[in-house]
Design a protein around this motif. Structure first.
Motif, PDB file in Angstrom:
ATOM      1  N   MET A  68       1.032  -1.276  -0.013  1.00  0.00           N
ATOM      2  CA  MET A  68      -0.095  -0.020   0.120  1.00  0.00           C
ATOM      3  C   MET A  68       0.936   1.334   0.044  1.00  0.00           C
ATOM      4  SD  MET A  68      -2.602   0.846   3.031  1.00  0.00           S
ATOM      5  CE  MET A  68      -3.360   2.549   3.266  1.00  0.00           C
ATOM      6  N   GLY A  69       1.978   1.195   0.685  1.00  0.00           N
ATOM      7  CA  GLY A  69       2.880   2.428   0.656  1.00  0.00           C
ATOM      8  C   GLY A  69       3.486   2.617  -0.551  1.00  0.00           C
ATOM      9  N   MET A  70       3.572   1.868  -1.464  1.00  0.00           N
ATOM     10  CA  MET A  70       4.489   2.009  -2.495  1.00  0.00           C
ATOM     11  C   MET A  70       3.341   1.648  -3.866  1.00  0.00           C
ATOM     12  SD  MET A  70       6.868  -1.266  -2.154  1.00  0.00           S
ATOM     13  CE  MET A  70       7.813  -1.169  -4.016  1.00  0.00           C
ATOM     14  N   GLY A  71       2.186   2.270  -3.960  1.00  0.00           N
ATOM     15  CA  GLY A  71       1.249   2.183  -4.904  1.00  0.00           C
ATOM     16  C   GLY A  71       0.564   0.832  -5.175  1.00  0.00           C
ATOM     17  N   ASP A  72       0.634   0.015  -4.076  1.00  0.00           N
ATOM     18  CA  ASP A  72       0.068  -1.321  -4.379  1.00  0.00           C
ATOM     19  C   ASP A  72       0.924  -1.979  -5.525  1.00  0.00           C
ATOM     20  OD1 ASP A  72      -1.849  -1.837  -2.428  1.00  0.00           O
ATOM     21  OD2 ASP A  72      -3.354  -1.175  -3.661  1.00  0.00           O
ATOM     22  N   VAL A  73       2.107  -1.985  -5.546  1.00  0.00           N
ATOM     23  CA  VAL A  73       3.024  -2.615  -6.358  1.00  0.00           C
ATOM     24  C   VAL A  73       3.414  -3.728  -5.642  1.00  0.00           C
ATOM     25  CG1 VAL A  73       5.431  -2.699  -7.689  1.00  0.00           C
ATOM     26  CG2 VAL A  73       3.900  -0.531  -7.693  1.00  0.00           C
ATOM     27  N   GLY A  74       3.118  -5.051  -6.318  1.00  0.00           N
ATOM     28  CA  GLY A  74       3.610  -6.459  -5.898  1.00  0.00           C
ATOM     29  C   GLY A  74       3.565  -7.452  -6.517  1.00  0.00           C
ATOM     30  N   ILE A  75       3.287  -7.440  -7.919  1.00  0.00           N
ATOM     31  CA  ILE A  75       3.077  -8.604  -8.805  1.00  0.00           C
ATOM     32  C   ILE A  75       4.622  -9.127  -8.953  1.00  0.00           C
ATOM     33  CG2 ILE A  75       2.332  -9.293 -11.163  1.00  0.00           C
ATOM     34  CD1 ILE A  75       0.093  -8.331  -8.996  1.00  0.00           C
ATOM     35  N   SER A  76       5.611  -8.421  -9.019  1.00  0.00           N
ATOM     36  CA  SER A  76       6.741  -8.864  -9.282  1.00  0.00           C
ATOM     37  C   SER A  76       7.861  -8.952  -8.331  1.00  0.00           C
ATOM     38  CB  SER A  76       7.402  -8.341 -10.562  1.00  0.00           C
ATOM     39  OG  SER A  76       7.676  -6.927 -10.256  1.00  0.00           O
ATOM     40  N   ASN A  77       7.543  -8.369  -7.059  1.00  0.00           N
ATOM     41  CA  ASN A  77       8.459  -8.031  -6.047  1.00  0.00           C
ATOM     42  C   ASN A  77       7.864  -8.761  -4.721  1.00  0.00           C
ATOM     43  OD1 ASN A  77       6.739  -5.357  -6.650  1.00  0.00           O
ATOM     44  ND2 ASN A  77       7.327  -4.996  -4.534  1.00  0.00           N
ATOM     45  N   THR A  78       8.945  -9.074  -3.792  1.00  0.00           N
ATOM     46  CA  THR A  78       8.750  -9.403  -2.556  1.00  0.00           C
ATOM     47  C   THR A  78       9.876  -9.374  -1.517  1.00  0.00           C
ATOM     48  OG1 THR A  78       7.398 -11.254  -1.395  1.00  0.00           O
ATOM     49  CG2 THR A  78       9.162 -12.017  -2.839  1.00  0.00           C
ATOM     50  N   SER A  79       9.503  -9.682  -0.468  1.00  0.00           N
ATOM     51  CA  SER A  79      10.550  -9.631   0.660  1.00  0.00           C
ATOM     52  C   SER A  79      10.635 -10.667   1.771  1.00  0.00           C
ATOM     53  CB  SER A  79      10.534  -8.324   1.432  1.00  0.00           C
ATOM     54  OG  SER A  79      11.279  -8.364   2.654  1.00  0.00           O
ATOM     55  N   SER A  80      11.916 -11.109   2.082  1.00  0.00           N
ATOM     56  CA  SER A  80      11.890 -12.097   2.900  1.00  0.00           C
ATOM     57  C   SER A  80      11.112 -11.891   4.425  1.00  0.00           C
ATOM     58  CB  SER A  80      13.161 -12.534   3.432  1.00  0.00           C
ATOM     59  OG  SER A  80      13.942 -13.054   2.372  1.00  0.00           O
ATOM     60  N   PHE A  81      10.753 -10.662   4.752  1.00  0.00           N
ATOM     61  CA  PHE A  81      10.369 -10.215   5.997  1.00  0.00           C
ATOM     62  C   PHE A  81       8.794 -10.115   5.725  1.00  0.00           C
ATOM     63  CE2 PHE A  81      14.502  -8.233   6.184  1.00  0.00           C
ATOM     64  CZ  PHE A  81      15.355  -8.873   7.213  1.00  0.00           C
ATOM     65  N   TYR A  82       8.146  -9.942   4.587  1.00  0.00           N
ATOM     66  CA  TYR A  82       6.954  -9.605   4.232  1.00  0.00           C
ATOM     67  C   TYR A  82       6.060 -10.800   3.574  1.00  0.00           C
ATOM     68  CZ  TYR A  82       8.987  -5.132   5.647  1.00  0.00           C
ATOM     69  OH  TYR A  82       9.441  -4.080   6.373  1.00  0.00           O
ATOM     70  N   LEU A  83       4.809 -10.921   3.941  1.00  0.00           N
ATOM     71  CA  LEU A  83       4.043 -11.691   2.930  1.00  0.00           C
ATOM     72  C   LEU A  83       3.655 -11.038   1.560  1.00  0.00           C
ATOM     73  CD1 LEU A  83       1.396 -13.733   4.852  1.00  0.00           C
ATOM     74  CD2 LEU A  83       3.299 -14.623   3.269  1.00  0.00           C
ATOM     75  N   ASN A  84       3.568 -11.903   0.508  1.00  0.00           N
ATOM     76  CA  ASN A  84       3.099 -11.260  -0.748  1.00  0.00           C
ATOM     77  C   ASN A  84       1.786 -12.030  -0.870  1.00  0.00           C
ATOM     78  OD1 ASN A  84       2.418 -11.115  -3.672  1.00  0.00           O
ATOM     79  ND2 ASN A  84       4.499 -10.151  -3.815  1.00  0.00           N
ATOM     80  N   LEU A  85       0.496 -11.063  -0.950  1.00  0.00           N
ATOM     81  CA  LEU A  85      -0.695 -11.561  -1.097  1.00  0.00           C
ATOM     82  C   LEU A  85      -1.214 -11.301  -2.500  1.00  0.00           C
ATOM     83  CD1 LEU A  85      -2.182 -10.321   2.207  1.00  0.00           C
ATOM     84  CD2 LEU A  85      -1.294 -12.349   1.714  1.00  0.00           C
ATOM     85  N   GLN A  86      -0.520 -10.883  -3.317  1.00  0.00           N
ATOM     86  CA  GLN A  86      -0.958 -10.515  -4.839  1.00  0.00           C
ATOM     87  C   GLN A  86      -0.434 -11.551  -5.748  1.00  0.00           C
ATOM     88  OE1 GLN A  86       1.039  -6.400  -3.954  1.00  0.00           O
ATOM     89  NE2 GLN A  86      -0.794  -6.034  -5.354  1.00  0.00           N
ATOM     90  N   ASN A  87       0.696 -12.278  -5.619  1.00  0.00           N
ATOM     91  CA  ASN A  87       1.247 -13.086  -6.450  1.00  0.00           C
ATOM     92  C   ASN A  87       1.484 -14.489  -5.807  1.00  0.00           C
ATOM     93  OD1 ASN A  87       2.457 -14.889  -8.311  1.00  0.00           O
ATOM     94  ND2 ASN A  87       3.534 -13.127  -9.457  1.00  0.00           N
ATOM     95  N   PRO A  88       0.765 -15.617  -5.713  1.00  0.00           N
ATOM     96  CA  PRO A  88       0.780 -16.734  -4.972  1.00  0.00           C
ATOM     97  C   PRO A  88       2.264 -17.320  -5.611  1.00  0.00           C
ATOM     98  CG  PRO A  88      -0.861 -17.240  -6.632  1.00  0.00           C
ATOM     99  CD  PRO A  88      -0.390 -15.621  -6.525  1.00  0.00           C
ATOM    100  N   ALA A  89       2.888 -17.228  -6.497  1.00  0.00           N
ATOM    101  CA  ALA A  89       4.385 -17.657  -7.006  1.00  0.00           C
ATOM    102  C   ALA A  89       5.261 -17.474  -6.177  1.00  0.00           C
ATOM    103  CB  ALA A  89       4.426 -17.393  -8.463  1.00  0.00           C
ATOM    104  N   LEU A  90       5.274 -15.965  -5.566  1.00  0.00           N
ATOM    105  CA  LEU A  90       6.279 -15.209  -4.744  1.00  0.00           C
ATOM    106  C   LEU A  90       6.204 -15.659  -3.483  1.00  0.00           C
ATOM    107  CD1 LEU A  90       6.258 -11.539  -6.405  1.00  0.00           C
ATOM    108  CD2 LEU A  90       7.934 -13.624  -6.921  1.00  0.00           C
TER     109      LEU A  90
END
Length: 433
Positions: A53-75
């Motif tokens: 949410m803090g970065m324009g809801d960008v999350g289809i290609s990016n993720t982090s070890s500290f947070y969940l990615n709820l937009q792309n299950p592959a990640l």
């Protein structure tokens, strides 16, 4: 394992208390009064978490070890051996404006909701699983209209109200296919109900009769999402990320109840209700959606990304299998994430900062014009706990949709998100010296 159970319980308890304190009617209100939620299945919540949410809801290609990615299950497969539990809270302050008979009318409101509960854990070194619960849509509107009755000196009053929404329980899997290729699948159970009511009266006296129509639709069915990602390394420092998700066109089961009734202005029944449908089987159609993302990252220090999405809302059909009067939508978003020195021991070097923007072509048509939504966002994550692997995230979004032209309604809003991410090891074999 006992430690993460205790953290989950404490965080969940505190989060729910915070929601209850800020909005006693939170589940009923969604994110406040929205006239456009009368269309389709209501207003859609963002599918990202507070971090996205803090970065324009960008999350289809990016993720982090500290947070969940709820937009792309592959990640999900990019996660480490840590188990993560997340809670997100969302609140929104909104001002609605419209020109009525050359007079500007405005209304302000505030509401909040539990954004999501999510848990992810590794099944093995290549496979990660997640479970989540979140609201999917909300309906909350109250519209009043006055119109002259042709050929009479009287005025007719019409009231339209709607409440409810859909929720989503999700089971997702992400698998690392090769060193840099990931695939995922998500199965979600949609459930909830939407109640729309309308009443009409000719304003003659205090003994006027109201004619009321009540429509209640209950939804429950399973929907699917597919995801894929590719992460080619450019060199030892920089990595490219590509991602895509696909939501197929789905038919979801529903039951409908339709009732007409005559009442007095005080609500007293004048005649027995006329029930046209009572829990009749129905089927609604949700549209196909596709999202694509690309980003570039420098270790855990810098990430810049862009997402594009297409939603075929013209395919939507109501529970009566009728067109919903919606147009195809589109989303373009960009965002950046920066952590000064992720390997530093100084606290201020570990704080993560975010910024983003979003342009949405909404599915709503007003007088032949399609509405747009433009917003900007800022966010930051504060590390907590041992080794600073837990985080509290705050995100802020400000934007506007619609303009004061014709019968359009302009909505100016400020949305705030508060997220908690807890990381720990599960099934770790204890070593005794």
């Amino acid at each position: 394992m006992l430690r993460i159970y205790k953290r989950i319980r404490q965080t969940l308890t505190h989060s729910l208390l915070a929601v209850a304190a800020t909005s006693p009617m939170v589940l009923a209100q969604g994110l406040g009064n929205s006239p456009y939620s009368a269309l389709g299945i209501g207003e859609l919540y963002s599918q990202g978490n507070v971090t996205n949410m803090g970065m324009g809801d960008v999350g289809i290609s990016n993720t982090s070890s500290f947070y969940l990615n709820l937009q792309n299950p592959a990640l999900l497969a990019r996660r480490t051996r840590f188990t993560v539990f997340e809670v997100g809270l969302v609140g929104q302050s909104k001002t609605i404006s419209q020109n009525i008979s050359n007079t500007l009318k405005s209304q302000s409101n505030f509401a909040g909701n539990l954004g999501y509960l999510a848990l992810s854990f590794p099944a093995n070194s290549r496979w990660n699983i997640s479970l989540s619960l979140r609201p999917y849509t909300y309906v909350n509107y109250n519209i009043q209209k006055f119109q002259a009755v042709p050929g009479t000196p009287y005025t007719a009053q019409y009231n339209y109200t709607g409440r409810g929404g859909l929720n989503k329980v999700t089971f997702a899997n992400g698998v690392r296919v090769t060193k840099n290729i990931y695939a995922g699948v998500e199965a979600s159970f949609l459930f909830g109900n939407i109640t729309n009511s309308s009443d009409a009266r000719a304003i003659v006296s205090s003994t006027d009769i109201l004619v009321t129509h009540l429509n209640r639709t209950n939804y429950s069915d399973v929907v699917w999402k597919l995801g894929a990602a590719w992460r080619p390394k450019l060199n030892d420092t920089w990595t490219l990320n590509f991602g895509a998700t696909y939501d197929p066109k789905m038919h979801i089961s529903a039951t409908q109840t339709n009732i007409y009734q005559q009442t007095s202005l005080s609500g007293q029944a004048i005649a027995a209700p006329d029930t046209l449908q009572l829990n009749s089987n129905a089927q609604s159609t949700l549209p196909q959606q596709m999202h694509f993302g690309a980003s570039i990252e420098k270790g855990n220090t810098l990430l810049v990304g862009i997402d594009v999405g297409f939603q075929k809302w013209s395919q939507y059909r109501t529970a009566e299998n009728k067109p919903g009067g919606l147009a195809d939508g589109m989303t373009v978003a960009g965002g950046v994430e920066y952590t000064p020195k992720p390997t530093s021991t100084r606290y201020r070097d570990l704080i993560t900062f975010r910024a983003g923007f979003q342009y949405n072509k909404l599915p709503y048509m007003v007088s032949g014009a399609q509405l747009t939504d433009i917003n900007g966002s800022l966010g930051m994550s504060l590390p907590l706990g041992a080794y600073f692997v837990n985080h509290v995230t705050l995100s802020l979004v400000g934007g506007q949709r619609g303009v004061l032209s014709g019968t359009q309604i302009k909505e100016q809003y400020v949305r705030i998100g508060l997220g908690f991410s807890l990381n720990d090891w599960w099934f770790r074999k204890q070593v005794v010296d």
